[in-house]
Design a protein around this motif. Structure first.
Motif, short mmCIF file in Angstrom:
data_model
loop_
_atom_site.label_atom_id
_atom_site.label_comp_id
_atom_site.label_asym_id
_atom_site.label_seq_id
_atom_site.Cartn_x
_atom_site.Cartn_y
_atom_site.Cartn_z
N SER A 1 93.47 -0.21 5.53
CA SER A 1 94.73 -0.26 4.80
C SER A 1 95.27 -1.68 4.71
CB SER A 1 95.77 0.62 5.50
OG SER A 1 95.34 1.94 5.55
N LEU B 1 99.73 3.13 -5.09
CA LEU B 1 98.59 3.72 -4.38
C LEU B 1 97.90 4.79 -5.23
CD1 LEU B 1 100.09 4.38 -0.82
CD2 LEU B 1 98.56 2.50 -1.50
N GLN C 1 94.64 6.56 -0.74
CA GLN C 1 94.93 5.20 -0.26
C GLN C 1 96.18 5.20 0.61
OE1 GLN C 1 95.23 2.89 -3.91
NE2 GLN C 1 93.20 2.01 -3.50
N SER C 2 96.29 4.16 1.43
CA SER C 2 97.47 4.00 2.27
C SER C 2 97.71 2.51 2.52
CB SER C 2 97.29 4.73 3.60
OG SER C 2 96.25 4.15 4.35
N TYR C 3 98.86 2.22 3.09
CA TYR C 3 99.14 0.87 3.56
C TYR C 3 99.91 0.97 4.86
CZ TYR C 3 103.91 1.26 1.66
OH TYR C 3 105.19 1.65 1.38
N GLU D 1 101.73 3.89 9.02
CA GLU D 1 100.78 4.03 7.91
C GLU D 1 101.36 5.04 6.93
OE1 GLU D 1 96.08 4.43 6.92
OE2 GLU D 1 96.78 5.11 8.89
N GLY E 1 100.81 6.81 3.20
CA GLY E 1 99.74 7.04 2.25
C GLY E 1 100.05 8.09 1.20
#
Length: 79
Positions: free
Chosen positions: A4, A28, A32-34, A72, A74
């Motif tokens: 991420s 996103l 996906q994630s960050y 996190e 997502g």
């Protein structure tokens, strides 16, 4: 999920933080994630996500203070 990206908002003024966090989320793709890095517990942000994107986001604490919080965030895979 692949590795991420990190979004560190600690240096931003508070008024900018949520706007940038949601821009990053909206960009996103499913799956996906960050990782959000913040200087306080982003619990109010969680409630905003829950109100605006119910069932459309994931949220996992990776670090919970006392000076740094890492979460996190997502977009789940489509079913």
């Amino acid at each position: 999920m692949s590795e991420s990206e990190i979004l560190d908002v600690r240096e931003l003024i508070p008024a900018q933080r949520h706007v940038i966090i949601f821009e990053k989320y909206n960009a996103l793709e499913p799956g996906q994630s960050y990782i959000l890095v913040n200087d306080h517990d982003p619990k109010p942000l969680y409630y905003q996500f829950a109100a605006e994107h119910e069932g459309q986001f994931t949220w996992e604490y990776l670090e919970e203070g006392p000076t740094t919080w890492r979460v996190e965030i997502g977009r789940p895979e489509s079913n």
